[in-house]
Design a protein around this motif. Structure first.
Motif, PDB file in Angstrom:
ATOM      1  N   THR A 165     111.600  46.649 134.398  1.00  0.00           N
ATOM      2  CA  THR A 165     110.170  45.775 134.889  1.00  0.00           C
ATOM      3  C   THR A 165     110.050  44.774 134.004  1.00  0.00           C
ATOM      4  OG1 THR A 165     108.841  47.261 133.390  1.00  0.00           O
ATOM      5  CG2 THR A 165     109.060  47.953 135.701  1.00  0.00           C
ATOM      6  N   ASP A 166     110.836  44.416 132.938  1.00  0.00           N
ATOM      7  CA  ASP A 166     110.744  43.282 131.860  1.00  0.00           C
ATOM      8  C   ASP A 166     109.405  43.487 131.267  1.00  0.00           C
ATOM      9  OD1 ASP A 166     113.335  42.534 132.467  1.00  0.00           O
ATOM     10  OD2 ASP A 166     112.559  41.080 133.850  1.00  0.00           O
ATOM     11  N   GLU A 167     108.790  44.681 130.827  1.00  0.00           N
ATOM     12  CA  GLU A 167     107.616  44.987 130.371  1.00  0.00           C
ATOM     13  C   GLU A 167     107.776  45.552 128.915  1.00  0.00           C
ATOM     14  OE1 GLU A 167     104.359  47.153 132.038  1.00  0.00           O
ATOM     15  OE2 GLU A 167     105.801  48.480 133.080  1.00  0.00           O
ATOM     16  N   ILE A 168     107.018  45.479 128.032  1.00  0.00           N
ATOM     17  CA  ILE A 168     106.680  45.915 126.949  1.00  0.00           C
ATOM     18  C   ILE A 168     105.591  47.184 127.068  1.00  0.00           C
ATOM     19  CG2 ILE A 168     105.947  45.808 124.343  1.00  0.00           C
ATOM     20  CD1 ILE A 168     108.203  44.020 125.042  1.00  0.00           C
ATOM     21  N   VAL A 169     106.310  48.354 126.537  1.00  0.00           N
ATOM     22  CA  VAL A 169     105.667  49.698 126.624  1.00  0.00           C
ATOM     23  C   VAL A 169     105.616  50.287 125.369  1.00  0.00           C
ATOM     24  CG1 VAL A 169     106.153  49.802 129.231  1.00  0.00           C
ATOM     25  CG2 VAL A 169     107.556  50.903 127.078  1.00  0.00           C
ATOM     26  N   ALA A 170     104.705  51.307 125.204  1.00  0.00           N
ATOM     27  CA  ALA A 170     104.589  52.195 123.932  1.00  0.00           C
ATOM     28  C   ALA A 170     105.306  53.463 124.486  1.00  0.00           C
ATOM     29  CB  ALA A 170     103.301  52.304 123.437  1.00  0.00           C
ATOM     30  N   ILE A 171     106.265  54.055 123.689  1.00  0.00           N
ATOM     31  CA  ILE A 171     106.943  55.336 123.846  1.00  0.00           C
ATOM     32  C   ILE A 171     106.450  56.242 122.773  1.00  0.00           C
ATOM     33  CG2 ILE A 171     108.877  56.645 124.364  1.00  0.00           C
ATOM     34  CD1 ILE A 171     110.166  54.302 125.591  1.00  0.00           C
TER      35      ILE A 171
END
Length: 155
Positions: free
Chosen positions: A26-32
């Protein structure tokens, strides 16, 4: 986890480590959030996961952090969240050091958002039980309640 590229470690707590990551699809920044204990080994981890996931599923609100995905890889659980810049605690410390305290209008805006999220949770019968500046995430001017692992449902 093949869809994610870990960028950096953001922090750690009792039950897990949080990373900033890039979603390749999705070309997005996330927190895991990677839970430290194996899912099958610890009943306390199961309780925390169930509480947090159920709380997040039933409490979809603009002032509550969004859970995007749950990944179970080799009995290690990864919770994928929307990315937020930091905690309210971090903002408070940074602004104090910079001698730039929050204005009254900013305090009101922050409080309003927290109370909106809490009102929604309480309307759905959930109590957070661990609300503190470190569990309030900030992105630009938006404040979101996070870390719902200690939530209980008022039956």
């Amino acid at each position: 986890m093949d869809n994610y590229l870990i960028i950096e470690k953001l922090g750690s707590g009792t039950f897990g480590v949080v990373y900033k990551a890039f979603n390749k699809q999705t070309d997005e920044i996330v927190a895991i959030k990677k839970l430290l204990h194996k899912y099958e080994e610890s009943s306390s981890v199961k309780i925390i996961i169930n509480r947090e996931v159920k709380s997040l599923v039933f409490n979809k609100h603009e002032n509550i952090v969004k859970l995007k995905e749950i990944i179970n890889e080799k009995n290690t659980i990864f919770l994928v969240f929307e990315y937020m810049q930091g905690s309210l605690h971090h903002c408070m410390v940074h602004r104090t050091k910079a001698n730039a305290p929050f204005s009254e209008a900013e305090v009101r805006h922050v409080c309003f958002q927290i109370l909106q999220g809490l009102a929604y949770m309480h309307h759905n019968g959930y109590i957070h039980r661990d609300l503190k500046p470190g569990n309030l995430l900030v992105y630009n001017d938006v404040v979101k309640i996070s870390d719902l692992g200690a939530c209980t449902r008022d039956e």
